[in-house]
Design a protein around this motif. Structure first.
Motif, PDB file in Angstrom:
ATOM      1  N   LEU A 436      -2.894 -32.825 -31.480  1.00 54.74           N
ATOM      2  CA  LEU A 436      -2.284 -33.943 -30.761  1.00 54.74           C
ATOM      3  C   LEU A 436      -0.772 -33.998 -30.955  1.00 54.74           C
ATOM      4  CD1 LEU A 436      -2.528 -36.561 -29.102  1.00 54.74           C
ATOM      5  CD2 LEU A 436      -2.987 -37.766 -31.259  1.00 54.74           C
ATOM      6  N   ALA A 437      -0.314 -33.773 -32.177  1.00 52.35           N
ATOM      7  CA  ALA A 437       1.125 -33.860 -32.455  1.00 52.35           C
ATOM      8  C   ALA A 437       1.913 -32.800 -31.689  1.00 52.35           C
ATOM      9  CB  ALA A 437       1.386 -33.725 -33.950  1.00 52.35           C
ATOM     10  N   GLN A 438       1.257 -31.738 -31.243  1.00 50.81           N
ATOM     11  CA  GLN A 438       1.923 -30.669 -30.499  1.00 50.81           C
ATOM     12  C   GLN A 438       1.511 -30.667 -29.032  1.00 50.81           C
ATOM     13  OE1 GLN A 438       0.151 -29.848 -33.520  1.00 50.81           O
ATOM     14  NE2 GLN A 438       2.064 -30.340 -34.569  1.00 50.81           N
ATOM     15  N   ALA A 439       1.116 -31.823 -28.508  1.00 51.04           N
ATOM     16  CA  ALA A 439       0.558 -31.896 -27.161  1.00 51.04           C
ATOM     17  C   ALA A 439       1.485 -31.300 -26.102  1.00 51.04           C
ATOM     18  CB  ALA A 439       0.224 -33.344 -26.808  1.00 51.04           C
ATOM     19  N   ASP A 440       2.790 -31.453 -26.260  1.00 51.80           N
ATOM     20  CA  ASP A 440       3.747 -30.978 -25.251  1.00 51.80           C
ATOM     21  C   ASP A 440       4.267 -29.578 -25.521  1.00 51.80           C
ATOM     22  OD1 ASP A 440       3.605 -33.348 -23.771  1.00 51.80           O
ATOM     23  OD2 ASP A 440       5.114 -34.322 -25.043  1.00 51.80           O
ATOM     24  N   ALA A 441       3.776 -28.937 -26.564  1.00 56.54           N
ATOM     25  CA  ALA A 441       4.381 -27.670 -26.985  1.00 56.54           C
ATOM     26  C   ALA A 441       4.303 -26.593 -25.909  1.00 56.54           C
ATOM     27  CB  ALA A 441       3.708 -27.189 -28.267  1.00 56.54           C
ATOM     28  N   LEU A 442       3.154 -26.407 -25.286  1.00 56.82           N
ATOM     29  CA  LEU A 442       3.008 -25.338 -24.305  1.00 56.82           C
ATOM     30  C   LEU A 442       3.696 -25.671 -22.989  1.00 56.82           C
ATOM     31  CD1 LEU A 442      -0.685 -24.210 -24.959  1.00 56.82           C
ATOM     32  CD2 LEU A 442       1.454 -23.320 -25.921  1.00 56.82           C
ATOM     33  N   VAL A 443       3.684 -26.957 -22.637  1.00 57.40           N
ATOM     34  CA  VAL A 443       4.418 -27.383 -21.438  1.00 57.40           C
ATOM     35  C   VAL A 443       5.906 -27.105 -21.622  1.00 57.40           C
ATOM     36  CG1 VAL A 443       5.037 -29.367 -20.010  1.00 57.40           C
ATOM     37  CG2 VAL A 443       2.682 -29.093 -20.810  1.00 57.40           C
ATOM     38  N   ALA A 444       6.423 -27.425 -22.819  1.00 53.79           N
ATOM     39  CA  ALA A 444       7.830 -27.167 -23.101  1.00 53.79           C
ATOM     40  C   ALA A 444       8.128 -25.675 -23.076  1.00 53.79           C
ATOM     41  CB  ALA A 444       8.203 -27.774 -24.454  1.00 53.79           C
ATOM     42  N   LEU A 445       7.203 -24.886 -23.600  1.00 55.11           N
ATOM     43  CA  LEU A 445       7.403 -23.440 -23.601  1.00 55.11           C
ATOM     44  C   LEU A 445       7.436 -22.903 -22.183  1.00 55.11           C
ATOM     45  CD1 LEU A 445       7.581 -20.913 -25.440  1.00 55.11           C
ATOM     46  CD2 LEU A 445       5.092 -20.748 -25.280  1.00 55.11           C
ATOM     47  N   ARG A 446       6.568 -23.423 -21.336  1.00 54.80           N
ATOM     48  CA  ARG A 446       6.550 -23.006 -19.939  1.00 54.80           C
ATOM     49  C   ARG A 446       7.854 -23.363 -19.237  1.00 54.80           C
ATOM     50  NH1 ARG A 446       3.823 -25.877 -15.030  1.00 54.80           N
ATOM     51  NH2 ARG A 446       3.739 -24.196 -13.493  1.00 54.80           N
ATOM     52  N   ALA A 447       8.384 -24.534 -19.565  1.00 52.32           N
ATOM     53  CA  ALA A 447       9.608 -25.014 -18.926  1.00 52.32           C
ATOM     54  C   ALA A 447      10.806 -24.153 -19.269  1.00 52.32           C
ATOM     55  CB  ALA A 447       9.873 -26.466 -19.317  1.00 52.32           C
ATOM     56  N   THR A 448      10.772 -23.513 -20.440  1.00 51.30           N
ATOM     57  CA  THR A 448      11.921 -22.693 -20.845  1.00 51.30           C
ATOM     58  C   THR A 448      11.750 -21.243 -20.435  1.00 51.30           C
ATOM     59  OG1 THR A 448      10.907 -22.310 -23.016  1.00 51.30           O
ATOM     60  CG2 THR A 448      12.412 -24.177 -22.816  1.00 51.30           C
TER      61      THR A 448
END
Length: 448
Positions: A436-448
């Protein structure tokens, strides 16, 4: 281990505990699955183990932590005089948290890292080497120094398999230990002891469930004969301890304890009489046989239905708590009891029932084709003999939370007292554990 009357008393305690658990709300609609552990039954098993091995040979009994890695259970066993056999960093930390001293531990992982070996050497923790590469690693770490604790070598006597291949550790190709029947292996082991003053134990474990006592004795005899040969070759008793493992099978067919520890020792005395004359310290690593009969998983029946003429009781206990039983039902069958919504044993007419769990696959069945009292929604199904492995080896299929576990004792007045061993895992904790604490991690990786 226990007489027939003692087994009946254990059954009576379990029945009382189930009724009391329902009364106190430990099992019910809001907590549809729970583990219950009979403390008196566990302590009686420890006493039976001590009594069976009483004699001239000094003995260090250790509990195999993998059988129930719950700190309160480990602490109970520590207070009862047991040591602890651990096979991972997690089990090691659990044992230390439970109060086992370093001198009461045996570290048996077949994949010990440099850091883990350094920790064991620094604290005098006994451990068993699995192979010659690990032995060379310890050579480098000791750099000519003496070891602070006992160090043994695990050998595979290659005496064959029992009824369950996955539980048999003395086959021709077992992943554990030095295979003694391979060409040159015995000579290599003798040479290893001759070159290393810090090696002073041998360890052999034939297997556990499904391994008959004569097969286990045959493997231990091979380790004993090798110890005798090494000591004779070196001209002094270099090997002063033999770790005979554990592996006493558990009877899952009925309430009785069979075979018993006394049966096991009697077989060993016949097969390896010199083992008990006092020249060797014996180390044991029993796990399942100490706890299995004292444990029960209780679960609410949510629905009943029929399919193809077969009745099905849908419960909340399946592969997540009874993993081995679900995936290998012939090797790991469980006895099933049915209780009404007030926790009283059901009687009367029977029907053929499959007991199903909550997991989303067709094979999630803890029992099939059993003749049981008529099962209805709201009843409680009890899976007996689940004190070992079923409580602490949770399978997180479908993200099902770990159930609460309670220990219980029954007083002379018949009143049952409970103690919380492990809290039920909440659904929120399941979500947090899933990243849960890393919920945005892959979305952020995709964005970069």
């Amino acid at each position: 281990m226990t007489s027939g009357s003692a087994a009946r008393r254990r059954s009576t305690r379990r029945t009382a505990a189930l009724a009391r658990a329902v009364e106190e709300g430990l099992i019910g609609p809001s907590s549809p699955v729970v583990g219950l552990l009979d403390v008196d039954g566990v302590l009686a098993a420890v006493d039976a183990l001590d009594e069976a091995f009483r004699g001239p040979a000094p003995v260090q009994h250790t509990f195999a932590a993998k059988a129930c890695g719950l700190v309160p259970v480990l602490r109970l066993l520590a207070e009862a005089g047991m040591g602890c056999e651990v096979a991972s960093p997690g089990e090691l930390e659990q044992a230390l948290a439970a109060g086992f001293g370093y001198d009461r531990l045996v570290f048996d992982s077949p994949a010990k890292t440099v850091g883990e070996l350094e920790f064991a050497l620094a604290h005098g923790i006994a451990f068993n080497l699995d192979n010659f590469q690990e032995m060379a690693r310890v050579d480098r770490l000791l750099a000519g120094r003496s070891a602070a604790g006992p160090i043994g070598l695990r050998v595979n006597p290659q005496v064959g398999a029992g009824a369950i291949g996955a539980m048999s550790t003395a086959t021709a190709t077992s992943k554990f230990g030095v295979a003694l029947r391979d060409p040159g292996a015995v000579d290599a082991v003798i040479d290893a002891f001759a070159r290393r003053p810090w090696l002073n134990r041998l360890h052999a474990h034939v297997g556990s469930q499904g391994c008959p006592l004569p097969l286990i004795a045959q493997g231990i005899r091979a380790a004993y004969e090798l110890a005798e040969r090494i000591n004779e070759r070196l001209g002094h008793p270099r090997i002063n301890g033999i770790d005979i493992g554990g592996g006493l099978p558990v009877n899952f067919e009925d309430e009785e304890d069979r075979p018993t520890y006394a049966d096991h020792v009697a077989g060993l005395r016949d097969a390896v009489p010199g083992l008990f004359d006092g020249r060797y310290t014996l180390i044991t690593e029993f796990g399942r046989s100490l706890l299995a009969k004292s444990g029960t998983i209780a679960t609410v029946v949510e629905y009943t239905k029929s399919a193809g003429g077969r009745r099905i009781a849908v419960t909340h206990a399946g592969a997540q708590v009874a993993t081995r039983t679900v995936f290998m039902p012939d090797a790991w069958p469980l006895r099933v009891g049915v209780f009404d919504a007030s926790g009283r044993p059901k009687e009367g007419p029977t029907e053929t029932v499959d007991v199903a769990g909550p997991c989303c696959f067709a094979g999630d069945l803890t029992a099939t084709g059993r003749e049981l009292p008529v099962v209805e929604p709201g009843d409680v199904v009890a899976l007996h003999d689940t004190g070992a492995y079923y409580f602490s080896s949770h399978f997180s299929y479908n993200s099902l939370p770990r159930p609460a576990v309670y220990g219980y004792r029954t007083g002379a007045d018949g009143r049952v007292r409970f103690a919380l061993v492990r809290e039920a895992q909440s659904v929120r904790e399941v979500v947090e554990e899933s990243g849960l604490a890393q919920a945005d991690a892959l979305v952020a990786l995709r964005a970069t």
